[in-house]
Structures are given as structure tokens and as C-alpha cells.
Design a protein around this motif. Structure first.
Motif, PDB file in Angstrom:
ATOM      1  N   LEU A 226      38.796  26.813  15.753  1.00  0.00           N
ATOM      2  CA  LEU A 226      38.048  25.560  15.731  1.00  0.00           C
ATOM      3  C   LEU A 226      38.924  24.383  15.308  1.00  0.00           C
ATOM      4  N   SER A 227      39.989  24.641  14.596  1.00  0.00           N
ATOM      5  CA  SER A 227      40.883  23.563  14.179  1.00  0.00           C
ATOM      6  C   SER A 227      41.453  22.880  15.415  1.00  0.00           C
ATOM      7  N   THR A 228      41.443  21.553  15.405  1.00  0.00           N
ATOM      8  CA  THR A 228      41.930  20.839  16.585  1.00  0.00           C
ATOM      9  C   THR A 228      43.447  20.894  16.658  1.00  0.00           C
ATOM     10  N   PRO A 229      43.994  20.933  17.862  1.00  0.00           N
ATOM     11  CA  PRO A 229      45.443  21.087  17.991  1.00  0.00           C
ATOM     12  C   PRO A 229      46.239  19.861  17.558  1.00  0.00           C
TER      13      PRO A 229
ATOM     14  N   ILE B 184      43.275   8.702  11.651  1.00  0.00           N
ATOM     15  CA  ILE B 184      42.646   7.723  12.541  1.00  0.00           C
ATOM     16  C   ILE B 184      41.565   8.432  13.363  1.00  0.00           C
ATOM     17  N   ILE B 185      40.393   7.833  13.419  1.00  0.00           N
ATOM     18  CA  ILE B 185      39.265   8.438  14.148  1.00  0.00           C
ATOM     19  C   ILE B 185      38.866   7.510  15.287  1.00  0.00           C
ATOM     20  N   ASP B 186      38.753   8.058  16.497  1.00  0.00           N
ATOM     21  CA  ASP B 186      38.185   7.307  17.610  1.00  0.00           C
ATOM     22  C   ASP B 186      37.229   8.221  18.377  1.00  0.00           C
ATOM     23  N   ALA B 187      36.448   7.632  19.282  1.00  0.00           N
ATOM     24  CA  ALA B 187      35.421   8.391  19.998  1.00  0.00           C
ATOM     25  C   ALA B 187      36.053   9.522  20.803  1.00  0.00           C
ATOM     26  N   GLY B 188      35.459  10.707  20.709  1.00  0.00           N
ATOM     27  CA  GLY B 188      35.928  11.861  21.449  1.00  0.00           C
ATOM     28  C   GLY B 188      36.960  12.695  20.717  1.00  0.00           C
ATOM     29  N   ARG B 189      37.294  12.342  19.478  1.00  0.00           N
ATOM     30  CA  ARG B 189      38.324  13.075  18.728  1.00  0.00           C
ATOM     31  C   ARG B 189      37.685  13.941  17.652  1.00  0.00           C
ATOM     32  N   TYR B 190      38.176  15.164  17.541  1.00  0.00           N
ATOM     33  CA  TYR B 190      37.719  16.056  16.480  1.00  0.00           C
ATOM     34  C   TYR B 190      38.338  15.640  15.141  1.00  0.00           C
ATOM     35  N   ILE B 191      37.588  15.841  14.073  1.00  0.00           N
ATOM     36  CA  ILE B 191      38.071  15.523  12.731  1.00  0.00           C
ATOM     37  C   ILE B 191      38.986  16.663  12.273  1.00  0.00           C
ATOM     38  N   PRO B 192      40.233  16.358  11.877  1.00  0.00           N
ATOM     39  CA  PRO B 192      41.199  17.430  11.600  1.00  0.00           C
ATOM     40  C   PRO B 192      41.070  18.076  10.228  1.00  0.00           C
ATOM     41  N   ALA B 193      40.427  17.392   9.276  1.00  0.00           N
ATOM     42  CA  ALA B 193      40.279  17.919   7.913  1.00  0.00           C
ATOM     43  C   ALA B 193      39.103  17.183   7.273  1.00  0.00           C
ATOM     44  N   ASP B 194      38.772  17.497   6.044  1.00  0.00           N
ATOM     45  CA  ASP B 194      37.715  16.758   5.354  1.00  0.00           C
ATOM     46  C   ASP B 194      38.250  15.396   4.902  1.00  0.00           C
ATOM     47  N   LEU B 195      37.506  14.325   5.217  1.00  0.00           N
ATOM     48  CA  LEU B 195      37.963  12.965   4.944  1.00  0.00           C
ATOM     49  C   LEU B 195      36.961  12.199   4.089  1.00  0.00           C
TER      50      LEU B 195
ATOM     51  N   MET C 283      31.551  10.406   4.380  1.00  0.00           N
ATOM     52  CA  MET C 283      32.506  11.507   4.538  1.00  0.00           C
ATOM     53  C   MET C 283      32.530  11.973   5.993  1.00  0.00           C
ATOM     54  N   ALA C 284      33.644  12.602   6.365  1.00  0.00           N
ATOM     55  CA  ALA C 284      33.744  13.269   7.673  1.00  0.00           C
ATOM     56  C   ALA C 284      34.350  14.640   7.435  1.00  0.00           C
ATOM     57  N   PHE C 285      33.911  15.626   8.229  1.00  0.00           N
ATOM     58  CA  PHE C 285      34.264  17.007   7.928  1.00  0.00           C
ATOM     59  C   PHE C 285      35.022  17.669   9.081  1.00  0.00           C
ATOM     60  N   MET C 286      35.912  18.541   8.698  1.00  0.00           N
ATOM     61  CA  MET C 286      36.770  19.255   9.638  1.00  0.00           C
ATOM     62  C   MET C 286      35.954  19.911  10.752  1.00  0.00           C
ATOM     63  N   SER C 287      36.423  19.756  11.988  1.00  0.00           N
ATOM     64  CA  SER C 287      35.875  20.385  13.197  1.00  0.00           C
ATOM     65  C   SER C 287      34.614  19.727  13.723  1.00  0.00           C
ATOM     66  N   THR C 288      34.177  18.596  13.116  1.00  0.00           N
ATOM     67  CA  THR C 288      33.081  17.832  13.712  1.00  0.00           C
ATOM     68  C   THR C 288      33.687  16.844  14.722  1.00  0.00           C
ATOM     69  N   LEU C 289      32.841  16.230  15.555  1.00  0.00           N
ATOM     70  CA  LEU C 289      33.326  15.429  16.680  1.00  0.00           C
ATOM     71  C   LEU C 289      32.843  13.985  16.580  1.00  0.00           C
ATOM     72  N   SER C 290      33.768  13.060  16.647  1.00  0.00           N
ATOM     73  CA  SER C 290      33.418  11.640  16.677  1.00  0.00           C
ATOM     74  C   SER C 290      32.918  11.281  18.074  1.00  0.00           C
ATOM     75  N   THR C 291      31.712  10.696  18.165  1.00  0.00           N
ATOM     76  CA  THR C 291      31.124  10.389  19.476  1.00  0.00           C
ATOM     77  C   THR C 291      31.051   8.894  19.773  1.00  0.00           C
TER      78      THR C 291
END
Length: 871
Positions: free
Chosen positions: A110-113, A138-149, A192-200
């Protein structure tokens, strides 16, 4: 507690410059200190370890000992048969187990590459494994969150967390929030943002506060790692049965040997007889029969869209008394859908919309044009609420692409979480239409009129109250309500602050993630079968109750409990009250595990269904974890025992019905084998106790054991399913194999078979006093054929074999015919007769032994008749 701190405090504590990010040198130091940003897992078991775990059972040990003794005493063929049975059983278990336990591997994937981070003042793309605490991501639409932020900047940021929290809609994020609650739910942590969730939607920046196993998903991985596997009820019962049978066999055989020695019998023949009887006492084919019956059940279930990862799970399904189901994607379709609309002072179901009506047309067109989502037959992108609005257009053959070409967007004011509004300006010939959609109370502040039946009327307080009542009516049904307003302008270059001013209110649309249509009948069938459906979701209580009420899971909101309320109870207190609730809303992964364990504490067999990462721990701890195959995450599939390839709740109910039938069939096989073995033991024990000649030779016992422990027992295991099993309550998990009078049934029939064998033996001695072999042959035939006829009775203890149909189980009928035929061949062919030490029977002898052999069938049919008459 990073959510309690301001962005500046977090940055200061983690020693990082938000503009420059970490230096490469500092990042390497932190990487060496904390390790890579990946999830750890258990060391995989070797095939050898898995294989030996399959034979680590008391019954298997006894069978191995019997095989060794049989080999030493010269019964090589029997020894080989026993060892082959053990090997087959172990291999079947090995194949199933090697496919299981993939939860942690799935979690790793599940970890993003790749991840975007600031390093040395430059935005750099790096493998997510190299992300460290303190990195600026950096977070933009369509990118998975790489760790807890911890978010430090956000602009209209929305993150899809349904697989993590269970909520249908993306969570709106706000970096400037400071949350002061002591134990907020993950879904409430908007900063907060969490690992493996998706920014839409939107964009944002966050500072990494946890990586790898320290993230929220890492905690779930740890929970999966810590939860041990429990034996299923059938495994426990067979293990106990093996120990008891072994103990009983040793005692009986020892008694027979001691008594025989005192009687002066030949000790070698007596020892062989005792060993043969010990082998007969333990149905060595039972483990293989159970495994084969379960495997065949698995094949049938695959055809009905259920993939079983572990054979015993099939049996456990049959005793399920509670189904804990996730809401989003399991009970619902996991897609926001418009259900109601409001125009012209009327609230209607969407099915009744008519775009010939001008107000309805403006409402639909405005909602479609004032959105940034896309929705086609093959793909959907953007916010789920906007996709739902586009789907209304698709339903009415109004496509966004065509509408955009006809009414080009020339200006816009993007959605803002403070305004709760979005505005677009679209060309309509020589004029322009301004469309604004958003929350109804926000629209009231910028509207001064309303469109009703083609007439623009003032938006008075009375009108507002009427509109609010309609919106509240939809909200009470857990619908998410969006309002639309518009106005016509002639100049596209109007000032932005003038666009959202003096608008005309048009109408409302209410949407929800609706229940699957096929779920309601399935839940009704569950209730009929005594199975309690329970909804567990991360969504809000009102939304959960609305769905639960529609499906028939709960009828009062007092049957709902939220995660924060669960936190108010200690484990023992919660266990006491858990049965009062049918819906659990706004829950975390820890809550789900707590709920499942609470239901299990009352002796229930609990099935948990789910599709998200947050469901994995509860899938693991439940008796039967069921994951969705289409929408389910790899984590959920890895943790589950069963995967549904059609994501259909109805398939779970069908699987339970299959499980009940499979358990009943296995029980038939077990009772049949034990009844036959009891008959053999009684015949020999009574004969030796009364100092009679031995009625059966060791080879007779082993042969009868072989023909009854194989095809007839296996045929009973694949008996056609009983349509009435779902009319009965779930089986008590503490119920033994001999409950419901089955123990008495076993004893009566075992005694009957043993007594008939002795009668045949004594009759043979009476008619042929000079031929012991003749009498032993008659006993041999009666023992074997009576067991074959008795197998027909075992199909049902209530229904007549004529009601069931003599040929509905063609395998059993063939087994009986084959068994009788091979007995005839053994006795009639001289070579085989000498090998088995039997005497050729006359026609009258055959008539007598067949008359005796059919007695169990007749007696049982008469008993069934009496039982049916009483009922």
C-alpha cells in the motif's frame, strides 16, 4: 498529540525549515535512526514448518502409532493405507495455509512508490521508503499520502479516507485547525493526513510526524501481527474426538487382550485382533473425509462468488450467529447518488424529475456546469458529490462534455470551505448565466428571490423556513443536501464580488451512498435464520441509522452507538451491553476489534465483513473475516478468511447456508463411521467376554473398516443440500457432535449392528456346527452389508429415504451397490476367498444374511415414522 499543536509548534519541535525542508545529510541521519518508511511483518513460515503443523494433532499421532504397529505385525497394506490418508490430509491443509496470512505483505504494497518532499530547498521526488520524520511533503490532487502528516498549509484540500475511516465522502482538511479533544476519532482529525490515503481535491503541505510502523496504518499492521489464530469449532471437536477415541481404543483393546489371555487364547492372534480393533475404533479416514468434503464445498462456493482461503472457514460459516458488516461498499454501493430534489415548493424522488419543467432543467444544468468532476461510463474523477450530480445528467441524457461545449465556462470562483460555495459563469447565447451551488444557509445570504413555476418571487422569511424544512426533511433521511442559485448577466467581465450577489434560488438536491438493492432480502433471510446483522461504520450516526433502518437492521436510533460512547465503557462493561446495539457509528479500527470481541464474549460465532484498511484487524479477530473482492483493499483481503468476488452481501448469506449444509454432512459422516466402529467393537468385545469363538478375523475387521470408511462416508459428506437449513437457528458453538440425540442415535445403531453380527455368527454355528469359517463368513457379510444399508439412513434422522429419493445421492447409491458387489466377489472367487479366509455361501445363506443386514434400515425408517407422527 500533534493535532493539538499549531503548525509552527510542530515545525519547531521537529527542527525543520518549512521553506527549505531537511538537508540531505539530516534526512540520512534520521533515516538511519528510524529506519525505512515501510511496514514490517512476521517472518514467513517455511513449507516444512507448515507441513508439520498439519500433523500436530492427537488423532494423527494415534494413527501413526497404529500404522507402525500394523507394519511390525505384518499388516503392511493397512499400514500404507493409514500413512497415505495422513499424507493426503497434511498436503490439503498445507496448500490452503500457504495461500493465507498475506495481510502484512499487502500492507507493505500500500505504500506509494514516490513522494514529493522539500530537500535542500528543492522539491524532490523520492521513493516513499526514504521519507523521514520532519520531511516537508507536498500534496496535490491524485497523490497518495506517503506517511502520517501534520498539515501546515491547505487550500480546499480533500482526502479520500473511506478505506481508512469508513466514511463515504472525502474529508475536508484545514491546516489551521487545532483540535483539543482528548480522544478524537481519526475521521475528526481534519488537520492531519494519513499514510496510504488519497488526495482528491485541492492542494496542501504537511510535515511528516510518523513513518513506517509508527503510522496509523502501521498500528493496524501491528494489531494484525499480534492477533493469534484460533482453532475453529470443528477443529476443536475433532481434536477432542481423536483424544477420546484413542483413549477408549487403548482401554478396550487392552481389556480384550487381558481377557483373552486369561481364557487361554492364542496370544499372537489375540494381539493382531486387538490391533485391528484399535485401527477400526479410530476412523482413520475421518481427517481426509472432512478435508475432502470441505474442499468440495470450497469449489461449490467459488462458483457462487466466494473464495475460501482456509478450509475450516466453510464449516465455521454454518455456525455464524452474528454478521458484523461494514457499511460503505458492503451494505451500500459506495457511490454517492442523488435520491431527492426540490423545486417549485415540492420535494420529490429523483425518479419523478421532468426536465421539460424549466426550474428542473435549470437545477440539473446548473449543478452539472458548476462542477469540476468528470463522469463517463468507464471512469469517474473528482469529488463524489459532484460525480453524483453528473450521474443525474447521464440518467437524463444530459452529458457534461456536450453541455460544456454548448455553454462554455468563462469565469469561476472555486469552492472555498469558509464560503461553502462554488460559482461558475457560463455562456448562454448573447448572455451569461451565473450558477452558484453550496450549502443552503450560505446561499440564503446571497439570494434575494426564488424561481417558482416560472415566476421570480421574493425570498421571504416564510419561504426560507419552507426551504429549510424541506432540507431538514432530507437531512433526517441522512441525505447530503446541496442548493443551487443562478442569475443572468450580460457582461462576462463582472467583478468577482458581484457574481455571488442578488441571485435567484432554484432548488435543492439530496444525495446519499444508498443501500444495495439485493441486501434487504438477504438481511430478512438472516433474521429468519436466527442470524443478527450488525452495522459497523466510520460514518456519522444519523447516516448509519438511516441506512440501517431502511435495511431492517435497526428500528430505533437508541440501537445506535458511536465510537466516543464506546470509549466511555471499560471492556467488561461494554461486553454486558453490546447486545443492545445493532449499529456502531464513527468507530476506529480499535473499536471494531472491541465490538467483535464483545460479541464473541457471549459465545457467538462472529463474521465480520469489510473492504477497507481499517477493517483488517476486526476481520482478523473475528471467527470468519469476509472481504470484498472488487472494492476491497489488499489489506482486507489478506486478513480475511473468505473473499467475495462480487462484493455482494447476499453471497455471505449463501455461504452461510452452504456452511450449514457442509457441517451437517460432515456430522453425518462422523456419526456413521462411529456407529459402524461401535458395532465392530461390541461384536468382538461381547464374543470374547462370553468366551465365544472369535466371530471376526483381523483381516475381516480391516476390510470392513476400509469399505465403510471410504466411499459411503465420503458420499454422505457430499449429500445434496437441505433447503430447510436456513429455517433453523444457528448452531450453538458449544454444541457437541453428539447433541440433539445424535449420541443416542449412534449408540442404538452401533449396538444394533453389533448384535446382528453376533446373531449371524451364532446362527452360522448352529446351522454349520463343524465349520467356524462358515459362521465367521456370515458374521463378516452381515457386519459389512448392514453398515452399507445403514448409510442410507444417515442422510436424514427425520426424513424417510423414500422422501429424499433413493437416487438423489447417486454417489451413495453407487457406494452401497459397489460394496455389496465386492463382498460377493470376495466370497465367490476362490483366490480371494482363501486370502480373506471366508467360506462360499449358499443361496439360502445369502437370503438370511441379507435379511439380517437390512434390519437397521427398516428399524430406522420405523423410528422416523414414529417421530414424524409425534411432531
Amino acid at each position: 498529540m500533534w493535532f493539538k499543536k499549531s503548525p509552527q509548534d510542530v515545525i519547531t519541535e521537529l527542527i525543520v525549515n518549512p521553506l527549505e525542508g531537511l538537508t540531505t545529510e539530516e534526512a540520512n541521519i534520521r533515516l538511519a535512526r528510524d529506519g525505512e518508511n515501510r511496514l514490517a511483518g512476521k517472518k514467513k513460515k517455511s513449507l516444512a514448518v507448515l507441513f508439520f503443523s498439519q500433523i500436530n494433532d492427537a488423532m494423527i499421532y494415534i494413527l501413526i502409532a497404529a500404522a507402525i504397529i500394523s507394519g511390525v505385525m505384518g499388516e503392511i497394506s493397512d499400514s500404507i493405507v493409514i500413512l497415505i490418508v495422513i499424507l493426503i490430509n497434511a498436503l490439503i491443509g498445507l496448500i490452503q495455509e500457504s495461500k493465507a496470512e498475506k495481510a502484512l505483505e499487502a500492507l507493505k504494497h500500500l505504500s506509494t512508490p514516490k513522494a514529493l518532499v522539500k530537500r535542500d530547498g528543492v522539491i524532490t521526488e523520492i521513493p516513499s521508503e526514504q521519507v523521514v520524520v520532519g520531511d516537508i511533503a507536498i500534496i496535490d490532487a491524485g497523490r497518495y499520502i506517503p506517511a502520517d502528516l501534520r498539515l501546515i498549509e491547505s487550500a480546499n484540500l480533500k482526502i479520500e479516507e473511506s478505506a481508512f475511516t469508513g466514511e463515504s465522502l472525502p474529508a475536508e482538511k484545514d491546516a489551521n485547525l487545532i483540535i483539543n479533544e482528548e480522544k478524537p476519532q481519526i475521521g475528526d482529525l481534519r488537520n492531519m493526513a494519513f499514510m496510504s490515503t488519497l488526495s482528491t481535491y485541492g492542494r496542501g503541505t504537511g510535515v511528516v510526524i510518523a513513518t513506517g510502523m509508527n503510522t496509523e496504518i502501521g498500528k493496524i499492521a501491528k494489531m494484525l501481527d499480534e492477533e493469534g489464530d484460533e482453532s475453529t469449532p470443528l477443529q476443536k471437536k475433532l481434536s477432542g474426538l481423536g483424544k477420546n477415541l484413542g483413549f477408549a481404543a487403548v482401554i478396550i483393546c487392552t481389556l480384550i487382550f487381558i481377557i483373552g489371555m486369561f481364557q487361554g487364547r492364542d496370544w499372537l492372534e489375540l494381539l493382531l485382533t486387538s490391533i485391528s480393533l484399535a485401527v477400526a475404533a479410530i476412523p482413520e479416514g475421518l481427517p481426509a473425509i472432512v478435508a475432502i468434503v470441505l474442499a468440495l464445498g470450497v469449489q461449490r462456493m467459488i462458483k457462487h462468488n466466494a473464495i475460501v482461503k482456509k478450509l475450516p472457514a466453510v464449516e465455521t460459516l454454518g455456525s455464524v450467529s452474528i454478521i458484523c458488516s461494514d457499511k460503505t461498499g458492503t451494505l451500500t454501493i459506495n457511490r454517492m447518488t442523488v435520491k431527492k430534489f426540490f423545486v417549485n415548493n415540492k420535494l420529490n424522488d429523483l425518479d419523478n424529475i421532468d426536465i421539460i419543467n424549466n426550474e428542473s432543467k435549470i437545477l440539473v444544468e446548473g449543478m452539472i456546469l458548476c462542477s469540476d468532476a468528470t463522469s463517463t461510463g468507464t471512469s469517474k474523477t473528482g469529488d463524489p458529490t459532484e460525480i453524483a450530480l453528473l450521474d443525474v445528467g447521464i440518467k437524463l441524457n444530459i452529458l457534461k462534455d456536450s453541455l460544456n461545449e454548448e455553454h462554455n465556462r468563462v469565469n469561476e470562483v472555486p469552492f472555498d470551505s469558509d464560503r461553502k460555495l462554488m460559482t461558475t459563469v457560463n455562456s448562454y447565447g448573447n448572455r451569461y448565466n451565473v450558477f452558484t451551488k453550496g450549502a443552503i444557509d450560505s446561499l440564503f445570504t446571497i439570494c434575494n428571490s426564488i424561481l417558482i413555476d416560472g415566476i421570480i418571487e421574493p425570498l421571504t422569511e416564510d419561504v426560507k423556513t419552507s426551504l429549510l424544512n424541506s432540507a431538514n426533511s432530507m437531512s433526517n433521511d441522512a441525505l447530503r443536501v446541496l442548493a443551487l442559485a443562478y442569475k443572468e448577466i450580460k457582461d462576462e467581465n463582472i467583478a468577482i464580488d458581484q457574481l455571488e450577489h442578488g441571485l435567484i434560488f432554484v432548488g435543492l438536491m439530496g444525495m446519499i451512498d444508498p443501500p444495495r438493492q439485493e441486501v434487504k432480502p438477504s438481511i430478512d433471510l438472516c433474521l429468519k435464520a436466527g442470524i443478527i446483522p450488525v452495522m459497523i461504520t466510520g460514518d456519522h450516526k444519523n447516516t448509519a441509522f438511516a441506512i440501517g433502518k431502511e435495511l431492517g437492521i435497526a428500528d430505533n436510533i437508541s440501537q445506535c452507538m458511536s465510537g466516543s460512547e464506546i470509549d466511555g465503557y471499560e471492556e467488561k462493561e461494554f461486553n454486558k451491553i453490546v447486545n443492545n446495539y445493532k449499529i456502531f457509528a464513527r468507530v476506529s479500527p480499535e473499536h471494531k476489534v472491541k465490538i467483535v470481541k464483545a460479541f464473541k464474549s457471549h459465545g457467538n460465532i462472529v463474521s465480520m465483513t469489510g473492504d477497507g484498511v481499517n477493517d483488517a484487524p476486526s476481520l482478523k479477530v473475528s471467527d470468519i473475516g469476509v472481504a470484498m473482492g472488487i472494492t476491497g483493499t489488499d489489506v482486507a483481503k489478506g486478513a480475511a478468511d473468505i473473499i467475495l468476488t462480487d462484493d455482494n452481501f447476499t453471497t455471505i448469506v449463501n455461504a452461510i447456508e452452504e456452511g450449514r449444509n457442509i457441517y451437517n454432512n460432515i456430522k453425518k459422516s462422523i456419526i456413521f463411521l462411529l456407529s459402524c466402529n461401535l458395532g465392530e467393537i461390541l461384536a468382538l468385545f461381547i464374543a470374547i467376554l462370553l468366551n465365544w469363538a472369535t466371530p471376526l478375523l483381523p483381516i475381516h475387521i480391516l476390510w470392513v473398516n476400509l469399505i465403510t470408511d471410504t466411499f459411503p462416508a465420503l458420499s454422505l459428506g457430499v449429500d445434496p443440500r437441505d433447503e430447510s437449513v436456513m429455517e433453523e437457528p444457528p448452531r450453538n458453538p458449544k454444541e457437541t457432535l453428539f447433541s440433539r440425540s445424535m449420541g443416542l442415535y449412534l449408540i442404538v445403531n452401533g449396538t444394533l449392528i453389533g448384535v446382528l453380527t453376533l446373531f449371524a455368527f451364532k446362527y452360522g454355528q448352529y446351522v454349520y456346527p463343524d465349520s467356524l469359517r462358515h459362521a465367521q463368513t456370515m458374521a463378516f457379510v452381515v457386519l459389512s452389508v448392514s453398515q452399507l444399508f445403514f448409510s442410507l439412513n444417515m442422510r436424514s434422522t427425520k426424513k424417510s429415504i423414500f422422501t429424499l429419493g433413493l437416487f438423489t445421492n447417486k454417489y451413495l447409491t453407487a457406494s452401497v451397490v459397489f460394496g455389496i458387489a465386492i463382498q460377493l466377489v470376495i466370497i465367490s472367487v476362490p483366490f480371494l476367498a482363501n486370502l480373506f479366509k471366508v467360506y462360499p455361501l449358499s443361496l439360502s445363506d445369502w437370503g438370511f444374511v441379507m435379511m439380517f443386514a437390512i434390519v437397521p434400515l427398516v428399524v430406522n425408517e420405523l423410528l422416523k415414522l414414529v417421530i414424524r407422527h409425534k411432531q
